[in-house]
Design an enzyme around this catalytic site. Structure first.
Site, mmCIF file in Angstrom:
data_model
loop_
_atom_site.group_PDB
_atom_site.id
_atom_site.type_symbol
_atom_site.label_atom_id
_atom_site.label_comp_id
_atom_site.label_asym_id
_atom_site.label_seq_id
_atom_site.Cartn_x
_atom_site.Cartn_y
_atom_site.Cartn_z
ATOM 1 N N ASP A 116 0.868 -1.177 0.000
ATOM 2 C CA ASP A 116 0.000 0.000 0.000
ATOM 3 C C ASP A 116 0.904 1.226 0.000
ATOM 4 O O ASP A 116 1.990 1.196 0.583
ATOM 5 C CB ASP A 116 -0.898 0.017 1.239
ATOM 6 C CG ASP A 116 -1.964 -1.065 1.225
ATOM 7 O OD1 ASP A 116 -2.395 -1.455 0.120
ATOM 8 O OD2 ASP A 116 -2.380 -1.502 2.306
ATOM 9 N N ASP A 130 -7.031 -1.600 -4.199
ATOM 10 C CA ASP A 130 -8.030 -1.288 -3.174
ATOM 11 C C ASP A 130 -9.055 -0.290 -3.713
ATOM 12 O O ASP A 130 -10.263 -0.463 -3.514
ATOM 13 C CB ASP A 130 -7.360 -0.686 -1.934
ATOM 14 C CG ASP A 130 -6.388 -1.629 -1.251
ATOM 15 O OD1 ASP A 130 -6.536 -2.860 -1.396
ATOM 16 O OD2 ASP A 130 -5.472 -1.137 -0.566
#
Length: 161
Positions: A116, A130
């Site tokens: 991320d 995501d």
């Protein structure tokens, strides 16, 4: 099905490229400012699901992602709605992007941590996959609420007619 596959491939490609660039150019613990402190690029390895939930259950999340991929492909074979193809393509591309991390990244197969790197305000750090999953899911819920079916028809009762 071709539109679903094209969207999924586009999302998967964007996700893979951005994660490779993030790992190569962002030092852990040294965020890169994009817009002050509001938007930064911050490298995080996430063993859990969204919001770092279920961090000790990475292998379960991997199995869930595999099930999602299989389910989307199964539904996708009967699609007649371009809107459903868009929503499912976003979900499929995102699920595949994070699944690749879980299979191929450290600490090992079925337990890999997802990369991320986008941080916006107080929101948890996320990635392209995501974002695609969330946007796709929102679109699919809206389509369902407004009565649009995957086969291209419209349910008059759900549409309020």
């Amino acid at each position: 099905m071709p539109m679903l596959v094209a969207i999924a491939a586009l999302i998967l490609g964007l996700d893979l490229v951005t994660k490779i660039l993030a790992v190569r150019h962002i030092e852990p613990g040294d965020p890169i400012s994009v817009i002050g402190d509001v938007v930064t690029l911050t490298l995080v390895r996430n063993p859990g699901a969204a919001f770092s939930m279920a961090t000790g259950m990475t292998w379960v999340l991997t199995l869930v992602a595999i099930a999602v991929v299989i389910g989307v492909i199964k539904i996708g074979r009967t699609l007649r709605s371009p809107w459903w193809a868009l929503g499912l393509g976003l979900v499929l591309g995102g699920a595949l992007g994070n699944l690749i991390d879980r299979i191929f990244r450290a600490p090992g197969p079925l337990q890999g941590h997802v990369v991320d790197f986008v941080s916006v305000g107080w929101w948890p750090v996320f990635n392209v996959a995501d974002s695609a999953i969330v946007c796709g899911a929102i679109l699919l819920v809206a389509l369902t609420l407004f009565g649009f079916e995957p086969d291209g028809t419209r349910d008059a009762k759900a549409a309020g007619e």
